[in-house]
Design an enzyme around this catalytic site. Structure first.
Site, PDB file in Angstrom:
ATOM      1  CB  SER A  18      -8.154  12.349   0.071  1.00 24.00           C
ATOM      2  OG  SER A  18      -7.438  11.238  -0.406  1.00 24.00           O
ATOM      3  CE  LYS A  67      -4.020   2.929   2.179  1.00 22.59           C
ATOM      4  NZ  LYS A  67      -3.552   2.775   0.800  1.00 22.59           N
ATOM      5  CG  ASP A 102      -5.315   1.520  -2.389  1.00 23.49           C
ATOM      6  OD1 ASP A 102      -5.695   2.661  -2.704  1.00 23.49           O
ATOM      7  OD2 ASP A 102      -4.703   1.262  -1.333  1.00 23.49           O
ATOM      8  N   GLY A 128       3.914  -4.490  -0.254  1.00 17.51           N
ATOM      9  CA  GLY A 128       3.185  -3.864   0.853  1.00 17.51           C
ATOM     10  C   GLY A 128       1.695  -3.838   0.584  1.00 17.51           C
ATOM     11  CB  ALA A 130      -0.231   0.002  -2.707  1.00 17.49           C
ATOM     12  NE  ARG A 150      13.201  -2.489   2.180  1.00 22.03           N
ATOM     13  CZ  ARG A 150      12.894  -1.318   2.708  1.00 22.03           C
ATOM     14  NH1 ARG A 150      13.687  -0.279   2.518  1.00 22.03           N
ATOM     15  NH2 ARG A 150      11.796  -1.183   3.421  1.00 22.03           N
ATOM     16  CB  ILE A 216       1.053   3.220  -7.547  1.00 23.43           C
ATOM     17  CG1 ILE A 216       1.851   2.845  -6.299  1.00 23.43           C
ATOM     18  CG2 ILE A 216       0.823   1.998  -8.400  1.00 23.43           C
ATOM     19  CD1 ILE A 216       1.006   2.047  -5.299  1.00 23.43           C
ATOM     20  CE1 TYR A 218      -0.799   9.179  -3.803  1.00 28.57           C
ATOM     21  CE2 TYR A 218      -0.399  11.536  -3.693  1.00 28.57           C
ATOM     22  CZ  TYR A 218      -0.776  10.354  -3.091  1.00 28.57           C
ATOM     23  OH  TYR A 218      -1.124  10.354  -1.774  1.00 28.57           O
ATOM     24  N   GLY A 240       0.800   7.743 -11.266  1.00 29.23           N
ATOM     25  CA  GLY A 240       0.040   7.373 -10.062  1.00 29.23           C
ATOM     26  C   GLY A 240      -1.173   8.251  -9.811  1.00 29.23           C
TER      27      GLY A 240
HETATM   28  P1  NAP Z   1       3.671  -0.162   2.491  1.00 24.56           P
HETATM   29  O1  NAP Z   1       2.566  -1.080   2.858  1.00 24.56           O
HETATM   30  O2  NAP Z   1       4.488   0.458   3.573  1.00 24.56           O
HETATM   31  O3  NAP Z   1       4.643  -0.964   1.493  1.00 24.56           O
HETATM   32  C1  NAP Z   1       5.833  -0.402   1.023  1.00 24.56           C
HETATM   33  C2  NAP Z   1       6.559  -1.388   0.101  1.00 24.56           C
HETATM   34  O4  NAP Z   1       7.678  -0.719  -0.479  1.00 24.56           O
HETATM   35  C3  NAP Z   1       7.126  -2.614   0.811  1.00 24.56           C
HETATM   36  O5  NAP Z   1       7.084  -3.704  -0.074  1.00 24.56           O
HETATM   37  C4  NAP Z   1       8.564  -2.194   1.105  1.00 24.56           C
HETATM   38  O6  NAP Z   1       9.473  -3.281   1.147  1.00 24.56           O
HETATM   39  C5  NAP Z   1       8.888  -1.384  -0.131  1.00 24.56           C
HETATM   40  N1  NAP Z   1       9.921  -0.380   0.122  1.00 24.56           N
HETATM   41  C6  NAP Z   1       9.840   0.674   0.978  1.00 24.56           C
HETATM   42  N2  NAP Z   1      10.978   1.405   0.906  1.00 24.56           N
HETATM   43  C7  NAP Z   1      11.799   0.776   0.015  1.00 24.56           C
HETATM   44  C8  NAP Z   1      13.099   1.039  -0.463  1.00 24.56           C
HETATM   45  N3  NAP Z   1      13.816   2.096  -0.033  1.00 24.56           N
HETATM   46  N4  NAP Z   1      13.643   0.198  -1.387  1.00 24.56           N
HETATM   47  C9  NAP Z   1      12.926  -0.875  -1.820  1.00 24.56           C
HETATM   48  N5  NAP Z   1      11.686  -1.178  -1.392  1.00 24.56           N
HETATM   49  C10 NAP Z   1      11.120  -0.359  -0.493  1.00 24.56           C
HETATM   50  O7  NAP Z   1       3.129   1.084   1.624  1.00 24.56           O
HETATM   51  P2  NAP Z   1       1.854   1.132   0.633  1.00 24.56           P
HETATM   52  O8  NAP Z   1       0.643   1.524   1.394  1.00 24.56           O
HETATM   53  O9  NAP Z   1       1.837  -0.116  -0.168  1.00 24.56           O
HETATM   54  O10 NAP Z   1       2.244   2.397  -0.276  1.00 24.56           O
HETATM   55  C11 NAP Z   1       3.374   2.362  -1.116  1.00 24.56           C
HETATM   56  C12 NAP Z   1       3.425   3.593  -2.025  1.00 24.56           C
HETATM   57  O11 NAP Z   1       2.294   3.610  -2.875  1.00 24.56           O
HETATM   58  C13 NAP Z   1       3.412   4.936  -1.284  1.00 24.56           C
HETATM   59  O12 NAP Z   1       4.304   5.797  -1.939  1.00 24.56           O
HETATM   60  C14 NAP Z   1       1.982   5.427  -1.450  1.00 24.56           C
HETATM   61  O13 NAP Z   1       1.893   6.844  -1.447  1.00 24.56           O
HETATM   62  C15 NAP Z   1       1.658   4.878  -2.839  1.00 24.56           C
HETATM   63  N6  NAP Z   1       0.212   4.667  -3.044  1.00 24.56           N
HETATM   64  C16 NAP Z   1      -0.363   5.272  -4.116  1.00 24.56           C
HETATM   65  C17 NAP Z   1      -1.708   5.084  -4.356  1.00 24.56           C
HETATM   66  C18 NAP Z   1      -2.370   5.761  -5.515  1.00 24.56           C
HETATM   67  O14 NAP Z   1      -3.601   5.826  -5.527  1.00 24.56           O
HETATM   68  N7  NAP Z   1      -1.642   6.246  -6.499  1.00 24.56           N
HETATM   69  C19 NAP Z   1      -2.472   4.248  -3.520  1.00 24.56           C
HETATM   70  C20 NAP Z   1      -1.837   3.602  -2.450  1.00 24.56           C
HETATM   71  C21 NAP Z   1      -0.474   3.818  -2.226  1.00 24.56           C
HETATM   72  P3  NAP Z   1       9.713  -4.152   2.504  1.00 24.56           P
HETATM   73  O15 NAP Z   1       8.640  -5.194   2.515  1.00 24.56           O
HETATM   74  O16 NAP Z   1      11.074  -4.687   2.324  1.00 24.56           O
HETATM   75  O17 NAP Z   1       9.609  -3.166   3.658  1.00 24.56           O
END
Ligand code: NAP
Length: 276
Positions: A18, A67, A102, A128, A130, A150, A216, A218, A240
């Site tokens: 950012s 967040k 997001d 999660g 996002a 998961r 998503i 990146y 992403g």
């Molecule tokens: P979060 O709230 O921690 O959610 C993570 C999600 O992924 C949960 O549903 C989790 O499942 C699942 N997960 C994590 N590890 C896993 C694995 N090994 N196998 C299967 N499922 C798994 O995170 P978030 O804020 O949503 O962010 C998630 C990703 O999106 C990150 O990589 C972040 O960098 C990316 N992101 C990108 C943007 C963009 O602008 N491109 C914006 C926001 C986020 P459980 O519920 O079972 O724990």
């Protein structure tokens, strides 16, 4: 005039793109502003937001793992309240106001590449923060959603808060069956993210060429999921980086009221990624 200060808070924060993206935008528009990264521990979040206001900081982004918790320290708009998380704080109106950009970031990319979302079958991997943001926007657009997570309880909870959604597990057979009927597949899990870049929840054999595949994650810009999509002959592949730029652009609009230079922002992000 005092230079305007913006920033991102999170922990860890060292790898955030950012600062590079927003500073490039400020420079391109000739704004006397700077964007910095601040590492903030969870137990200091309230102090950090109150301190930012006292110091006259103009705006903040909020990232992992703050967040959801940050919601308690701001007046959030309706969308962010429904999502249950914020990624943007605006201090210019006096009271810290929270937004979540997001979902609009993801929707903007999808509309640009796919067009009409209404009636589309969308499979979202993850439930999660996002995923919630994206799901609420797509649901409001009239898509039909399936959430695969998961932790199935979390998928069930998200699906039950939407108008037209169901949930499944991440078991390969179940995913395969749903992907067959899906128009759009979106990975919102960190699976495939640097440094474990050789991982994917879905491989080429599970996809069809008419599918739109959007990751998503990146970093790297081209994830293993997207490489598998190419192998399967998928025509519409979305990185992403685009969502990162559009969610940042939406924050920029909230803070400055100006139209952000999205191409400049995207180039800055891609250059930083190629150097990392
Ligand atoms: P979060 O709230 O921690 O959610 C993570 C999600 O992924 C949960 O549903 C989790 O499942 C699942 N997960 C994590 N590890 C896993 C694995 N090994 N196998 C299967 N499922 C798994 O995170 P978030 O804020 O949503 O962010 C998630 C990703 O999106 C990150 O990589 C972040 O960098 C990316 N992101 C990108 C943007 C963009 O602008 N491109 C914006 C926001 C986020 P459980 O519920 O079972 O724990």
């Amino acid at each position: 005039m005092v230079k305007k200060v913006y920033g991102v808070i999170g922990d860890p924060i060292e790898h955030s793109l950012s600062p590079v993206m927003h500073n490039a935008a400020f420079e391109a528009l000739g704004l006397d502003a700077i964007y910095l990264a601040f590492r903030v521990a969870e137990h200091e979040l309230g102090d950090a937001i109150r301190g930012a206001k006292s110091l006259g900081i103009a705006g903040l982004n909020v990232t992992i793992p703050l967040k959801e918790k940050a919601l308690a320290f701001v007046d959030a708009d309706d969308v962010a309240t429904r999502i249950g998380a914020i990624n943007t704080i605006d201090f210019t109106s006096g009271t810290p106001t929270g937004y979540n950009t997001d979902g609009i970031g993801a929707l903007t990319v999808l509309k640009e590449r796919v067009g009409e979302i209404r009636g589309k079958e969308v499979l979202i991997l993850g439930a999660g923060g996002a995923a919630r943001a994206i799901a609420f926007y797509l649901d409001a657009e009239g898509a039909r959603l399936t959430i695969a997570n998961r932790t199935e309880d979390r998928a069930a909870m998200l699906a039950s808060s939407l108008h037209n959604a169901d949930f499944i597990s991440l078991r390969e057979e179940e995913l395969k069956r749903h992907i067959r009927d899906a128009d759009i597949l979106i990975n919102t899990t960190p699976v495939g993210m640097y440094p474990r870049a050789d991982a994917t929840l879905v491989n080429a054999g599970m996809m069809h060429s008419e599918l739109v595949v959007f990751d998503i994650v990146y970093n790297p810009a081209e994830t293993k999921l997207l490489r598998e999509a190419k192998k399967a002959g998928v025509q519409t592949i979305i990185e992403g980086v685009k969502m990162l730029v559009y969610q940042g652009a939406a924050s920029f609009r909230i803070w400055t009221g100006m139209e952000p230079p999205v191409e400049v922002m995207e180039s800055a992000v891609r250059e930083a990624l190629s150097l990392s």
